[in-house]
Structures are given as C-alpha cells and as structure tokens.
Scaffold this motif. Structure first.
Motif, PDB file in Angstrom:
ATOM      1  N   PHE A 182      32.654  69.734  24.789  1.00  0.00           N
ATOM      2  CA  PHE A 182      31.722  70.181  25.801  1.00  0.00           C
ATOM      3  C   PHE A 182      32.310  70.179  27.255  1.00  0.00           C
ATOM      4  N   ARG A 183      33.571  70.262  27.337  1.00  0.00           N
ATOM      5  CA  ARG A 183      34.344  70.027  28.657  1.00  0.00           C
ATOM      6  C   ARG A 183      33.712  69.126  29.637  1.00  0.00           C
ATOM      7  N   TYR A 184      33.478  67.929  29.250  1.00  0.00           N
ATOM      8  CA  TYR A 184      32.965  67.045  29.963  1.00  0.00           C
ATOM      9  C   TYR A 184      33.947  65.905  30.135  1.00  0.00           C
ATOM     10  N   ASP A 185      33.845  65.547  31.558  1.00  0.00           N
ATOM     11  CA  ASP A 185      34.926  64.480  32.116  1.00  0.00           C
ATOM     12  C   ASP A 185      34.462  63.472  32.921  1.00  0.00           C
ATOM     13  N   PRO A 186      33.757  62.495  32.199  1.00  0.00           N
ATOM     14  CA  PRO A 186      32.786  61.381  33.015  1.00  0.00           C
ATOM     15  C   PRO A 186      33.935  60.738  33.675  1.00  0.00           C
ATOM     16  N   PHE A 187      35.361  60.419  33.303  1.00  0.00           N
ATOM     17  CA  PHE A 187      36.104  59.537  33.964  1.00  0.00           C
ATOM     18  C   PHE A 187      36.702  59.954  35.363  1.00  0.00           C
ATOM     19  N   ALA A 188      36.152  61.270  35.591  1.00  0.00           N
ATOM     20  CA  ALA A 188      36.729  61.735  37.012  1.00  0.00           C
ATOM     21  C   ALA A 188      35.559  61.304  38.027  1.00  0.00           C
ATOM     22  N   HIS A 189      34.490  60.866  37.342  1.00  0.00           N
ATOM     23  CA  HIS A 189      33.456  60.226  38.232  1.00  0.00           C
ATOM     24  C   HIS A 189      33.352  58.630  38.199  1.00  0.00           C
ATOM     25  N   HIS A 190      33.831  58.206  36.948  1.00  0.00           N
ATOM     26  CA  HIS A 190      33.380  56.660  36.472  1.00  0.00           C
ATOM     27  C   HIS A 190      34.729  55.867  36.179  1.00  0.00           C
ATOM     28  N   PRO A 191      35.298  55.214  36.580  1.00  0.00           N
ATOM     29  CA  PRO A 191      36.603  54.382  35.769  1.00  0.00           C
ATOM     30  C   PRO A 191      35.980  54.118  34.302  1.00  0.00           C
ATOM     31  N   ARG A 192      37.159  54.397  33.620  1.00  0.00           N
ATOM     32  CA  ARG A 192      36.763  54.000  32.199  1.00  0.00           C
ATOM     33  C   ARG A 192      36.093  52.562  31.914  1.00  0.00           C
ATOM     34  N   GLU A 193      36.596  51.823  32.513  1.00  0.00           N
ATOM     35  CA  GLU A 193      36.190  50.622  32.322  1.00  0.00           C
ATOM     36  C   GLU A 193      34.708  50.009  32.637  1.00  0.00           C
ATOM     37  N   ARG A 194      34.221  50.854  33.368  1.00  0.00           N
ATOM     38  CA  ARG A 194      32.689  51.030  33.816  1.00  0.00           C
ATOM     39  C   ARG A 194      31.745  51.826  32.878  1.00  0.00           C
ATOM     40  N   CYS A 195      32.579  52.446  31.900  1.00  0.00           N
ATOM     41  CA  CYS A 195      31.906  53.409  31.175  1.00  0.00           C
ATOM     42  C   CYS A 195      31.511  52.594  29.426  1.00  0.00           C
ATOM     43  N   THR A 196      32.007  51.748  29.243  1.00  0.00           N
ATOM     44  CA  THR A 196      31.509  50.956  27.952  1.00  0.00           C
ATOM     45  C   THR A 196      30.266  50.568  27.708  1.00  0.00           C
ATOM     46  N   VAL A 197      29.716  50.494  26.661  1.00  0.00           N
ATOM     47  CA  VAL A 197      28.712  49.879  26.345  1.00  0.00           C
ATOM     48  C   VAL A 197      28.293  48.685  26.921  1.00  0.00           C
ATOM     49  N   GLY A 198      29.352  47.508  26.825  1.00  0.00           N
ATOM     50  CA  GLY A 198      29.266  46.373  27.722  1.00  0.00           C
ATOM     51  C   GLY A 198      29.023  46.540  29.007  1.00  0.00           C
ATOM     52  N   ALA A 199      29.696  47.458  29.723  1.00  0.00           N
ATOM     53  CA  ALA A 199      29.474  47.402  31.336  1.00  0.00           C
ATOM     54  C   ALA A 199      28.305  48.167  31.591  1.00  0.00           C
ATOM     55  N   LEU A 200      27.916  49.180  30.693  1.00  0.00           N
ATOM     56  CA  LEU A 200      26.674  49.854  31.045  1.00  0.00           C
ATOM     57  C   LEU A 200      25.430  48.997  30.876  1.00  0.00           C
ATOM     58  N   ARG A 201      25.468  48.376  29.811  1.00  0.00           N
ATOM     59  CA  ARG A 201      24.279  47.379  29.573  1.00  0.00           C
ATOM     60  C   ARG A 201      24.032  46.359  30.688  1.00  0.00           C
ATOM     61  N   ALA A 202      25.410  45.902  31.051  1.00  0.00           N
ATOM     62  CA  ALA A 202      25.341  44.989  32.331  1.00  0.00           C
ATOM     63  C   ALA A 202      24.501  45.395  33.435  1.00  0.00           C
ATOM     64  N   GLU A 203      24.427  46.799  33.722  1.00  0.00           N
ATOM     65  CA  GLU A 203      23.661  47.307  34.791  1.00  0.00           C
ATOM     66  C   GLU A 203      22.422  47.670  34.368  1.00  0.00           C
ATOM     67  N   ALA A 204      22.045  47.193  33.138  1.00  0.00           N
ATOM     68  CA  ALA A 204      20.657  47.480  32.740  1.00  0.00           C
ATOM     69  C   ALA A 204      19.584  46.327  32.542  1.00  0.00           C
ATOM     70  N   ILE A 205      20.154  45.129  33.002  1.00  0.00           N
ATOM     71  CA  ILE A 205      19.605  43.919  33.108  1.00  0.00           C
ATOM     72  C   ILE A 205      18.082  43.989  33.619  1.00  0.00           C
ATOM     73  N   GLY A 206      17.234  43.537  32.771  1.00  0.00           N
ATOM     74  CA  GLY A 206      16.009  43.763  33.344  1.00  0.00           C
ATOM     75  C   GLY A 206      15.120  44.989  32.880  1.00  0.00           C
ATOM     76  N   VAL A 207      15.761  46.039  32.201  1.00  0.00           N
ATOM     77  CA  VAL A 207      15.215  46.971  31.647  1.00  0.00           C
ATOM     78  C   VAL A 207      14.625  46.644  30.160  1.00  0.00           C
ATOM     79  N   ASP A 208      13.101  46.783  30.345  1.00  0.00           N
ATOM     80  CA  ASP A 208      12.392  46.262  29.097  1.00  0.00           C
ATOM     81  C   ASP A 208      12.622  47.373  28.214  1.00  0.00           C
ATOM     82  N   THR A 209      13.090  46.963  27.057  1.00  0.00           N
ATOM     83  CA  THR A 209      13.331  48.175  25.856  1.00  0.00           C
ATOM     84  C   THR A 209      12.126  47.645  24.493  1.00  0.00           C
ATOM     85  N   THR A 210      11.207  46.675  24.745  1.00  0.00           N
ATOM     86  CA  THR A 210      10.468  46.278  23.731  1.00  0.00           C
ATOM     87  C   THR A 210       9.488  47.282  23.533  1.00  0.00           C
TER      88      THR A 210
END
Lengths: 425, 425
Positions: free
Chosen positions: A374-402
C-alpha cells in the motif's frame, strides 16, 4: 513476541461519513446537488441525494454496542460510536486497539463508488467523486499524518476518468482504489471485457493497489428467499472465491502484469483449497477450454498479483506458510460487526501463538506487507517504538471501550430472512 | 500402508444409463411413455422423453479419453468407454483402479431425479422412478453383489411418495437417496419450509443417508456471461458451501436429529475455514438473528450430521484430524472429468503419505466410514483379503486403461463461455 510488541496495520476498516463531508471540497456550483444529511421524524439520519435516501444501516456501525442491538435497521449519528465518523475519536479508538495504521472503505458512495453514477450529468458526478476523495485524503487521512492509508473511490461509470482520478490522487500520495469484486451485477461490463483497459495501466503506473471488498458487487449471496439471514452472514465473505476465480481467468493480469489486487475482508483459510482446485482444473481441462497461463500454474499467477487480508482466521494462520507469508495482511473491520476491536491484538496473537510462525513472519503479516503493497510509511512520521500496540494503548488511557447499550429505536425483528434485505453498497 | 494394501470404497461415481434401462422393470402400460434412446442423424445418441431430448454430454463420460477430446458436446454410446454404461465392463474398470465398492449417481433423471416430474400424470412419473430404482438396485448394483452401494432417486415432486419410495427400496437394502443441494432453484420449496417433513423421517427410520451432490440444484455458478467456462469448472464444486450453510441453518437437523447428509463431491479442504466462519457468525450475531443451536456450536451440529467426501484434496487430508477422521470418505468420480481413474490408489496414497495419518485412520477414510454411513458390508460377500487394491487389480490383468482417442464428432469450440452452457442435471 508479546502482544504489546506487535505493530498493527489494518487494511480494512470503514468510515461512516460525517455530515460535513462535502462542505470544504466541492466547488460551490455543485453544492446544491451534493448528498446532505436529513434528520427524519423517526429519529434516524439519512443522506438525501437526488430521489434517494441512503440510511446508515445499524450493522455497519456497531463497534462499541452490545450484540443484542445489532440489526439491519437505519440509525442516527447520535446512536453510533463517534469513532465511526469523528476523526479525533477514531484515532483514540485506534490507539485503544493498538492499531497504528488503517485503510478506511467508504460507506455513503458504496464500496464501488457507484452512488455518484446516479447523476445524469457526469461532470457533476465527477465533481462529487473528486470532492469525496479530497475529503477522504486531506481531512480523514490528513488530520493525523502517518496513521491512515488513503483509499480513493472510482468514477465507476467511466474508465477514462477513473484512470485520470487514480493519477490525480496518486500525486497526493493515495495509492489504493476500490473496485467491485464483480462489475457485472452492477450492470457494468465484466472483467473479461476490454472496457476497463484504461483503468488498469493507471494503477500500474502509479503503483496503486486495487481493493476488491467482499460484497462490493452488491450481489447478496442467497440460497432461498426464506433462508434465515444467518445464511447470508456466513456466506457473504466466503463468496469472494467467485471474484478470485473470475479475476484469475480474466485477461487483467496477462494484459497488465504490474497490477496488484487486494481481496479485502476475503480471509485466507480457503486459499490453499482454492489454489489446489484452480491448478487441478487447469491441468485437467486446459486442453479443451484453451486456458493458458504460459509456463506457470494459475496459482503462481494468483499469488504474484493478489494480496490476501484477514480479520481472524485460525486455520488460515496455521496454513500461512503454505499460502505465502509475503501475501498476507491483517484487518480490524472497525466499526462493522465482524470487527475485533478493541481486542484485535489479543485475537491476532492468540492465533499466531497456535502456529509456529516466527517473529519476523508475524511482522510481515501484521504490518510489513501492508506497508509495501500500500506504499505506506508510518515510520517517516512516528518513530517505530511509538508505533507498537503497547505504545499506542498507553496513549489511549481513559478511552472507554466497554459496550454501550443505546436501546433500539425500532422493535427487534424476529426471524429476519434473506428476503427482508435489499442489496446495499 | 502400501498402495496395494488399501481398501477403497468410492461414494461418488456415475452411471451412464444403458438403452435397455426400462426394458425389464416398468409395467407394460407405461412402456410407451418411458424415455428411449434415439440414434440421431448427426451420430449422437439421445434419450427421447415427452418433448425433451436428453443428450449424454461428453464431459459426463470422459474416463479413458484424452483431455483434448473433453467437451460439452453431445456424444454417442459407441464413443464412450463401455465401463460407463456396461456393468460387466464397469467391474473391470473398478478392479483396474483397485476400487472395491462404488455408489453411482444417476445421469438421465438428473441428480435430483426431476426428469420424471415432467410428466403431468404423477402415477406414470412414480412408475418411471420406481422402475429406475429397481433397475439401479437389482441390475446395476445386483449383478455383482457386494460391489455397489445402491442409491435411489427421489420422486422429488411429492414428499409423500418420496418417503414411501425410501421405505420401499430400504426393504431391498438400498439405504441412500439423492436430494438436491438446494431445492429452491428447481422451483421447489426450500429446506426452510416444512414441505419436506414427510421425507426426512423416512430417511431416519430406514437409516438412509441423503446425498446432496454438487450441481444438483441445477444452478450453474456464474460470475459473468462472458467469463470463460474455466470459472464455472473451478467454482462448481466449491459452491457446495452454499448448501452447507443453508442446511445447517435450516430446521432439518433440529426436527429430524437422526438424519445424515453426504455432501457428495464437496471436498474437504474448505471445511475448517467454513466451520470457523460458522461459529464466529453464530457467536457474533445470534443475539439479534435468533439463531439457536442450544448448548452446541453450529460446527458441532454440522459434524454430527454431515458426511464429507473428496476425490483428491491435499490440504484437506493435511487437515483431516482437525475436520474429524470419522466424517471423511473418498470418491473416484468415474467417469466424469474430475475422476482419478485409473490411478485413484496412487493419488490417495500420495496425499496420505504427505500427512501424518496412521494406517487405522487411512482405513476409516478409505472404506470404514463409508461402510458405516452407507450401511454397506462388502465383507459379507468377499473375504477382506480379496478386497484390497492389490487383489482387485490382480483380477483386472489385461484391462486396457490407456486413454483412447476417438476423435471429435463436432469441431472443437474455442473460448467456451459460461453463456454457452445451459443448466443440466
């Protein structure tokens, strides 16, 4: 690999278009003909366009609601989860699910973009399609750079303007376009005709992948009018096998060898069986049918051109090496009823853990293949270590998914049958 | 296990009915209305019945001919291998292929036996169906005791006489009956109606297995009118997934829990994927669709009632334990174009050898399951050691199985498309 270490790129999600869709990208002369949202007396919101009313069907926006409230009735914006249509909320929902990147299919214009074809004046139709694509690319995908894979809708009524639009949006770094899994049920020439010949080279030239989503032929898979709707729900995804067989026997890959097609929401568990059947039929019948794949087998040609996509597919993951690790991508399908949101990482990892796939193979399936195709390069915008499941979920604290029950606007129908449905998309 | 040690029971072969089909089993008052063979000026043989001409289509009797001569044109008895219609020759062809037992589907009346329904007078129609079944049971299967599994055709126009005929032929030890994979395309009520309620208990009571053969709904799987015929050839078997989804969501197994259905020529490689999809849909959607499998999952119910059958299926054999060894049977499909004759033992063994199946599991798949589900006891007639591939082939010394070119009666057609076909069977 742990769940938190995965990087997820979903090549199949859906946007429920917000009411201001056409506010900023449509030349003013077309403003009056544009679809606009009407709040009806029964409380539902519909898009009004020409003589049509296009409802937001409940089943297309059920993320975050309990299954008891799923259904085929129309709904309203205040009943559906804001992440369906609000890009700020969508990012939060993606983060909560640990999803880095997302490709979003259209709702209003249909998977094949054919709503706009209803306009007799094709200049107007083209203006709407362009405005739609500009909204999608610049607003929906542009608000959070590096988080979305833009996807354009085709001007399906005219292969020449389709090609021009593919080339136009490629300049805005959109390298994916939708196309119906089978044009014939839409009243259009089939893949076997030369009607689409202007379209394919535009995709080859621009490195644009062609996304054929299940259901995009608008042909519901029916067995009997009085069959329960469950039959259709089970069969609709599996029906992509028809598109696969049609495509591989069409002249498309022979005439345009650089074309790549994604079978969106197509699943993978059926692929080994299908490819064996394909090669078997070829060996047995080519002498009299005239099928000709040169020195190759049809399965080879298929796997050179087709990208496979799955949401959850235990047997498919077990067969992944047999299919080809490099052809497989993952999907979340937010906010449709098959979505794995907000537990996609856990579901995917559970299936990987039951296989013997290595970390490098998991990385290809979860994001590296999607980035390449898909010619998609997310790492040009975000360092790889900020792109993991763990890192992204840390930014979603407080988002209610129930799940949030919102009640039913209409009484629940019992025993919904295939005959209660009409083709959509 | 070696190839020569296998015992093979094929639960899907086909008989091309000989011209004397109705000579000995039809009361004389019906003799004039019976189908009879006419040798046409163009050299082909057709069955004439009422205003219909039913040709023997070439593709239905290609065993022993080179693939270059396959095709959809009509043919004649002198062009097809005698084993297609001559029981003495059939046994030799079975022996040459090491096949102990065979269940033969009808050709003339169609898989669902609906040819006879064309008669307005249903007494006559019933008389023809009975005569057909008597010929099939007493002559075709009776000539070589212990070598065939008899299969009756239904009087599909009337569930009451269907039930009576199931009970009548059960007294002659026929415990299998054909039924369309989907009655609705034949203009009959679907599996979801109560129309068929008299039929199912007759099957339960008599221990009669219901065989739904691919293509028996007479609905060709089409994508586009100009699609090459290869698309249909690839898809027709895979289309059985529609029958599977329809059946499991119908009331049949709930209302008649002793009914067993065989998905004839349905293959097995798609089953794990299908069952996962089935259970997934049920979990996600039952709350609003009302689907109800009690304390079970739909996949459990499916595997309690459905017998699976395959000709050659590498990935399916690898997944056999996941599917359930006890539900799987094998087929030869003589004399159709998908047949593995005369190398069925080698093909099957090659696939077993690539799996880790043990000898006891192979025995269940190759014959023990078929014996149980079809109430077939060949060892009552033949000592087991005379039933192996090696023993049977020793009796076929001198049977020539090399392909025999017979030329083409009609010029070979180029680029045959789906639109060139009309529904058959």
């Amino acid at each position: 690999m742990q769940v938190d270490d995965m990087i997820l790129v979903s090549v199949d999600d859906h946007v429920v278009e917000p009411p201001d869709l056409f506010d900023r990208h449509l030349p003013s002369k077309y403003r009056d003909i544009a679809p606009h949202v009407v709040h009806k007396e029964d409380g539902t919101d519909v898009w009004q366009f020409l003589e049509f009313e296009v409802p937001n069907i409940g089943l297309n926006a059920v993320a975050g609601r309990p299954p008891e409230e799923y259904g085929i009735d129309p709904t309203s914006f205040d009943e559906i989860r804001p992440g369906c249509f609000d890009i700020e909320k969508r990012i939060l929902d993606m983060n909560a699910n640990g999803v880095l990147g997302s490709l979003c299919f259209p709702s209003l214009p249909g998977f094949a973009g054919r709503l706009f074809a209803a306009l007799d004046d094709k200049d107007s139709a083209l203006a709407l399609a362009r405005a739609y694509n500009d909204w999608h690319i610049d607003e929906w995908c542009g608000t959070f750079p590096g988080r979305f894979i833009p996807l354009s809708v085709p001007t399906i009524w005219d292969p020449e303007t389709m090609a021009a639009e593919v080339r136009r949006v490629a300049k805005k770094r959109c390298h994916a376009v939708t196309f119906p899994e089978n044009p014939e049920p839409l009243g259009l020439p089939s893949l076997h005709s030369d009607h689409w010949d202007p379209f394919w080279p535009a995709c080859s030239d621009e490195g644009t992948i062609v996304c054929m989503h299940i259901g995009s032929s608008s042909k519901l898979v029916t067995t009997a009018a009085d069959a329960p709707i469950d039959v259709m729900i089970v069969l609709q995804p599996m029906n992509i096998v028809q598109a696969a067989a049609d495509l591989i026997h069409s002249p498309v890959f022979r005439k345009f060898p650089e074309v790549t097609v994604a079978l969106s929401e197509g699943g993978i568990g059926w692929i080994p069986y299908f490819l064996e059947r394909l090669d078997h039929s070829y060996r047995v019948h080519k002498a009299w049918t005239g099928a000709d794949f040169g020195t190759k087998l049809p399965s080879d040609v298929f796997l050179e051109h087709v990208v496979l996509c799955y949401i959850s597919d235990p047997v498919g993951v077990q067969l992944a090496r047999r299919i080809g690790i490099d052809r497989i991508t993952v999907e979340v399908d937010y906010p449709h009823s098959d979505t794995t949101w907000p537990r996609a990482p856990e579901r995917l990892m559970e299936e990987f853990a039951s296989s013997d796939l290595r970390d490098g193979e998991i990385d290809r399936i979860t994001h590296l293949n999607a980035m390449r195709f898909f010619r998609y390069d997310p790492f040009a915008h975000h360092p790889r270590e900020r792109c993991t499941v763990g890192a992204l979920r840390a930014e979603a604290i407080g988002v209610d998914t129930t799940p949030v029950p919102r009640g039913r606007r209409f009484p629940q129908r019992q025993g919904i049958k295939i005959s209660d449905l009409s083709p959509t998309a």
